[in-house]
Design a protein around this motif. Structure first.
Motif, PDB file in Angstrom:
ATOM      1  N   SER A   1       0.756  -1.281  -0.166  1.00 51.94           N
ATOM      2  CA  SER A   1       0.030   0.171   0.374  1.00 51.94           C
ATOM      3  C   SER A   1       0.746   1.042   0.148  1.00 51.94           C
ATOM      4  O   SER A   1       0.164   2.870  -0.230  1.00 51.94           O
ATOM      5  CB  SER A   1      -1.029   0.356   1.607  1.00 51.94           C
ATOM      6  OG  SER A   1      -0.399  -0.015   2.425  1.00 51.94           O
TER       7      SER A   1
ATOM      8  N   CYS B   1       1.908   1.981   2.803  1.00 51.13           N
ATOM      9  CA  CYS B   1       2.318   3.024   4.083  1.00 51.13           C
ATOM     10  C   CYS B   1       2.933   2.765   4.946  1.00 51.13           C
ATOM     11  O   CYS B   1       3.165   1.263   4.807  1.00 51.13           O
ATOM     12  CB  CYS B   1       0.587   2.374   4.320  1.00 51.13           C
ATOM     13  SG  CYS B   1      -0.480   3.080   5.643  1.00 51.13           S
TER      14      CYS B   1
ATOM     15  N   ALA C   1      -6.576  -4.617   2.092  1.00 55.84           N
ATOM     16  CA  ALA C   1      -5.305  -4.147   2.091  1.00 55.84           C
ATOM     17  C   ALA C   1      -6.446  -3.220   0.779  1.00 55.84           C
ATOM     18  O   ALA C   1      -6.118  -1.477   0.062  1.00 55.84           O
ATOM     19  CB  ALA C   1      -4.664  -4.491   0.611  1.00 55.84           C
ATOM     20  N   GLU C   2      -7.284  -3.119   0.307  1.00 54.38           N
ATOM     21  CA  GLU C   2      -8.638  -2.623  -0.617  1.00 54.38           C
ATOM     22  C   GLU C   2      -9.563  -1.127   0.222  1.00 54.38           C
ATOM     23  O   GLU C   2      -8.836  -0.339  -0.410  1.00 54.38           O
ATOM     24  CB  GLU C   2      -9.655  -3.114  -1.978  1.00 54.38           C
ATOM     25  CG  GLU C   2      -8.750  -3.636  -2.671  1.00 54.38           C
ATOM     26  CD  GLU C   2     -10.346  -4.813  -2.743  1.00 54.38           C
ATOM     27  OE1 GLU C   2     -11.479  -4.609  -2.703  1.00 54.38           O
ATOM     28  OE2 GLU C   2     -10.035  -5.444  -4.328  1.00 54.38           O
TER      29      GLU C   2
ATOM     30  N   LEU D   1      -6.024   1.378   0.561  1.00 58.40           N
ATOM     31  CA  LEU D   1      -5.828   2.251   0.221  1.00 58.40           C
ATOM     32  C   LEU D   1      -7.016   3.050  -0.474  1.00 58.40           C
ATOM     33  O   LEU D   1      -6.968   3.999  -0.630  1.00 58.40           O
ATOM     34  CB  LEU D   1      -5.754   1.057  -1.176  1.00 58.40           C
ATOM     35  CG  LEU D   1      -4.241   0.488  -1.809  1.00 58.40           C
ATOM     36  CD1 LEU D   1      -4.210   0.119  -2.775  1.00 58.40           C
ATOM     37  CD2 LEU D   1      -2.804   0.992  -2.269  1.00 58.40           C
TER      38      LEU D   1
ATOM     39  N   ARG E   1      -6.176   5.913   2.168  1.00 55.41           N
ATOM     40  CA  ARG E   1      -4.698   7.214   1.872  1.00 55.41           C
ATOM     41  C   ARG E   1      -5.454   7.078   0.848  1.00 55.41           C
ATOM     42  O   ARG E   1      -5.162   8.850   0.584  1.00 55.41           O
ATOM     43  CB  ARG E   1      -3.838   6.308   1.493  1.00 55.41           C
ATOM     44  CG  ARG E   1      -2.680   4.825   2.300  1.00 55.41           C
ATOM     45  CD  ARG E   1      -1.811   4.872   2.586  1.00 55.41           C
ATOM     46  NE  ARG E   1      -0.986   4.836   1.106  1.00 55.41           N
ATOM     47  CZ  ARG E   1       0.286   5.507   1.464  1.00 55.41           C
ATOM     48  NH1 ARG E   1      -0.432   6.079   2.417  1.00 55.41           N
ATOM     49  NH2 ARG E   1       0.616   6.381   0.489  1.00 55.41           N
TER      50      ARG E   1
END
Length: 145
Positions: free
Chosen positions: A10, A12, A44-45, A48, A51
């Motif tokens: 990511s 991150c 993870a999605e 994202l 973010r």
């Protein structure tokens, strides 16, 4: 995937991922037998999404609100529209504030044009005057504009 893999995937930081978990933006993941956090592709999605919202300057509360709408896809999106309208207005206000700051800095910069000693520097003199509660060229000209 482990937290390090999620971080790499990511872009991150690991601490940011943990922070988002503490804030409730990411669900607490299950742990492996070795006590490692185990994240899914859905996590993870979600990260994202967070973010991307944050890259647009949205607050954590805004992200929470948007996540609530994701969880209830049948809801009307009027509140989302209003959220974005508020964010656009806040951004316009920030731009205006930054433009005022830029003018103040330019006014301050104009107080010193040549190579001088620090004692003679108009910028430093103005900053010292402002610290002594006197007028500073940067604020004086801003109030006239």
């Amino acid at each position: 995937m482990k937290i390090g893999e999620l971080a790499k995937h990511s872009g991150c930081e690991v601490e940011t991922i943990r922070y988002y978990e503490r804030e409730g933006l990411l669900p607490t993941p299950p742990r492996s037998g070795g006590n490692y956090r185990q994240y899914s592709e859905q996590d993870a999605e979600r990260l994202l999404f967070i973010r991307h919202c944050r890259s647009l300057g949205m607050s954590l509360d805004d992200v929470r609100t948007l996540q609530q709408f994701q969880a209830e896809p049948e809801r009307a999106c009027d509140e989302i529209d209003a959220l974005l309208d508020r964010h656009i207005q806040q951004t316009a206000s920030q731009i205006a504030s930054l433009e005022r700051l830029q003018k103040q800095l330019q006014s301050l910069r104009s107080a010193c044009h040549t190579h001088m000693s620090a004692q003679q520097c108009g910028i430093l003199q103005n900053l010292q005057s402002a610290a002594a509660s006197s007028d500073c060229v940067c604020h004086h000209e801003d109030s006239e504009a």
